[in-house]
Design an enzyme around this catalytic site. Sequence first.
Site, PDB file in Angstrom:
ATOM      1  N   ASN A 174       0.876  -1.170   0.000  1.00  0.00           N
ATOM      2  CA  ASN A 174       0.000   0.000   0.000  1.00  0.00           C
ATOM      3  C   ASN A 174       0.913   1.220   0.000  1.00  0.00           C
ATOM      4  O   ASN A 174       1.354   1.677   1.053  1.00  0.00           O
ATOM      5  CB  ASN A 174      -0.917  -0.012   1.222  1.00  0.00           C
ATOM      6  CG  ASN A 174      -1.773   1.239   1.320  1.00  0.00           C
ATOM      7  OD1 ASN A 174      -1.971   1.948   0.328  1.00  0.00           O
ATOM      8  ND2 ASN A 174      -2.283   1.516   2.513  1.00  0.00           N
ATOM      9  N   LYS A 201       7.826   4.907   0.174  1.00  0.00           N
ATOM     10  CA  LYS A 201       8.250   3.518   0.011  1.00  0.00           C
ATOM     11  C   LYS A 201       8.556   3.159  -1.433  1.00  0.00           C
ATOM     12  O   LYS A 201       9.362   2.262  -1.696  1.00  0.00           O
ATOM     13  CB  LYS A 201       7.172   2.568   0.548  1.00  0.00           C
ATOM     14  CG  LYS A 201       7.068   2.534   2.051  1.00  0.00           C
ATOM     15  CD  LYS A 201       6.201   1.381   2.519  1.00  0.00           C
ATOM     16  CE  LYS A 201       4.747   1.553   2.144  1.00  0.00           C
ATOM     17  NZ  LYS A 201       3.909   0.460   2.692  1.00  0.00           N
ATOM     18  N   SER A 246       8.160 -12.164  15.273  1.00  0.00           N
ATOM     19  CA  SER A 246       8.955 -11.098  15.880  1.00  0.00           C
ATOM     20  C   SER A 246       9.515 -11.531  17.227  1.00  0.00           C
ATOM     21  O   SER A 246       8.905 -12.335  17.946  1.00  0.00           O
ATOM     22  CB  SER A 246       8.085  -9.852  16.088  1.00  0.00           C
ATOM     23  OG  SER A 246       8.766  -8.880  16.849  1.00  0.00           O
ATOM     24  N   TYR A 260       1.380  -5.532  19.286  1.00  0.00           N
ATOM     25  CA  TYR A 260       2.073  -5.977  18.071  1.00  0.00           C
ATOM     26  C   TYR A 260       2.642  -7.385  18.274  1.00  0.00           C
ATOM     27  O   TYR A 260       2.418  -8.282  17.459  1.00  0.00           O
ATOM     28  CB  TYR A 260       3.191  -4.996  17.717  1.00  0.00           C
ATOM     29  CG  TYR A 260       4.193  -5.574  16.745  1.00  0.00           C
ATOM     30  CD1 TYR A 260       3.869  -5.757  15.408  1.00  0.00           C
ATOM     31  CD2 TYR A 260       5.476  -5.941  17.180  1.00  0.00           C
ATOM     32  CE1 TYR A 260       4.789  -6.303  14.521  1.00  0.00           C
ATOM     33  CE2 TYR A 260       6.389  -6.482  16.299  1.00  0.00           C
ATOM     34  CZ  TYR A 260       6.047  -6.661  14.974  1.00  0.00           C
ATOM     35  OH  TYR A 260       6.949  -7.214  14.095  1.00  0.00           O
ATOM     36  N   LYS A 320      10.443   4.801   7.425  1.00  0.00           N
ATOM     37  CA  LYS A 320       9.748   4.259   8.587  1.00  0.00           C
ATOM     38  C   LYS A 320       9.531   5.242   9.733  1.00  0.00           C
ATOM     39  O   LYS A 320       8.973   4.864  10.767  1.00  0.00           O
ATOM     40  CB  LYS A 320      10.496   3.028   9.111  1.00  0.00           C
ATOM     41  CG  LYS A 320      10.490   1.859   8.132  1.00  0.00           C
ATOM     42  CD  LYS A 320      11.108   0.622   8.732  1.00  0.00           C
ATOM     43  CE  LYS A 320      10.304   0.081   9.888  1.00  0.00           C
ATOM     44  NZ  LYS A 320      10.845  -1.198  10.411  1.00  0.00           N
ATOM     45  N   ASP A 329       9.510   7.082  13.039  1.00  0.00           N
ATOM     46  CA  ASP A 329      10.006   6.748  14.367  1.00  0.00           C
ATOM     47  C   ASP A 329      10.423   5.286  14.495  1.00  0.00           C
ATOM     48  O   ASP A 329      11.136   4.923  15.442  1.00  0.00           O
ATOM     49  CB  ASP A 329       8.939   7.050  15.432  1.00  0.00           C
ATOM     50  CG  ASP A 329       8.783   8.539  15.675  1.00  0.00           C
ATOM     51  OD1 ASP A 329       9.706   9.297  15.306  1.00  0.00           O
ATOM     52  OD2 ASP A 329       7.741   8.942  16.221  1.00  0.00           O
ATOM     53  N   PHE A 346      19.081   6.266  25.602  1.00  0.00           N
ATOM     54  CA  PHE A 346      18.260   6.268  26.804  1.00  0.00           C
ATOM     55  C   PHE A 346      19.083   5.914  28.039  1.00  0.00           C
ATOM     56  O   PHE A 346      19.926   5.009  28.006  1.00  0.00           O
ATOM     57  CB  PHE A 346      17.117   5.253  26.692  1.00  0.00           C
ATOM     58  CG  PHE A 346      15.997   5.679  25.792  1.00  0.00           C
ATOM     59  CD1 PHE A 346      15.557   6.995  25.774  1.00  0.00           C
ATOM     60  CD2 PHE A 346      15.361   4.749  24.963  1.00  0.00           C
ATOM     61  CE1 PHE A 346      14.517   7.384  24.957  1.00  0.00           C
ATOM     62  CE2 PHE A 346      14.317   5.133  24.147  1.00  0.00           C
ATOM     63  CZ  PHE A 346      13.896   6.451  24.135  1.00  0.00           C
TER      64      PHE A 346
END
Length: 326
Positions: A32, A38, A116, A143, A179, A181, A202
């Site tokens: 899409n 992309k 994942s 996710y 992509k 973030d 971090f």
Amino acid sequence: MYIVTGGAGFIGSAMVWKLNQMGIDDILVVDNLAESDKWKNLVNLRYEDYIHKNQFYKLILEGEDPFETEAVIHMGACSSTTELDADYLMENNYRYTQMLCRFCLNHKARFITASSAATYGDGKLGFSDDHKGAEKLKPMNMYGYSKQLFDLWALRAGIMDSLVSLKFFNVFGPNEYHKGDMKSVICKAFKQIGETGEMKLFRSHREDYKDGGQKRDFVYIKDCVDVMGWFLENPDKGGIYNIGTGQAREWNDLARSVFAAMGKEPDISYIDMPESIRDKYQYFTQAEMKKLHDAGYNKPFMTLEDATKDYVQNYLAQDDPYLKSR
């Protein structure tokens, strides 16, 4: 025809690149594109045709195979670990993967799909891709749960050995520029270091990890698609497999590798982790890779330093930073 869903995305377009290296051009790209960038990932690649994902869904739902499909490499999904629309993830990541899997089984086509490392949750149960432990895993975000659900469905249906579900760890490399973030820290760091001369990481909010000492299994996209290419060439191999290097590295190591690739001295500072992700943050990931090696895959994975150097110098620093077909 080889069908690559999410074929204009990060891992999908890299897989089209890999297929081209294997001498395969009969590729249908499903995606899409909308108003994203992309499409730039496809410019240097060879493929037969492109079809919008909604049109592809309709064709698949009809149950016929107008493509004479050899394999479906299913990389099309919402990959945002912060996506909160659970119904959307259920349909886009779980139900649609089920549908494609059934299509491939019905038409005797190879099916390779993306799971994942997010399925492992906080890592307390380890990072083993053994099927026996899959039921116990507790993802920390929706996710990861959407990916976990498909694996559990395939295991309960007794079909997992007839397909390949790949648990990608921290993947980075060319063709991820669109992509936002969700780009890798290396991609973001290259720009940050170029503009400010420093890199921010971090702080740790756990006493057992120093600032920047959180560890991840960083794996280069070229290694990922090499593994997928191997599974295409070995259709007798099936199941859940980790895709990582098998070696956890600190964020500090990653930062130093970017500075080195850019020919600069390290200048690293630390910022507080947003409270919204502190309770869901993975402080350690490391893929167990014995299962893949035992299956017969023996090509070494690139080190973090070598992969970062290739990415920074041969892509990020170039005017045309996309994978190019040969």
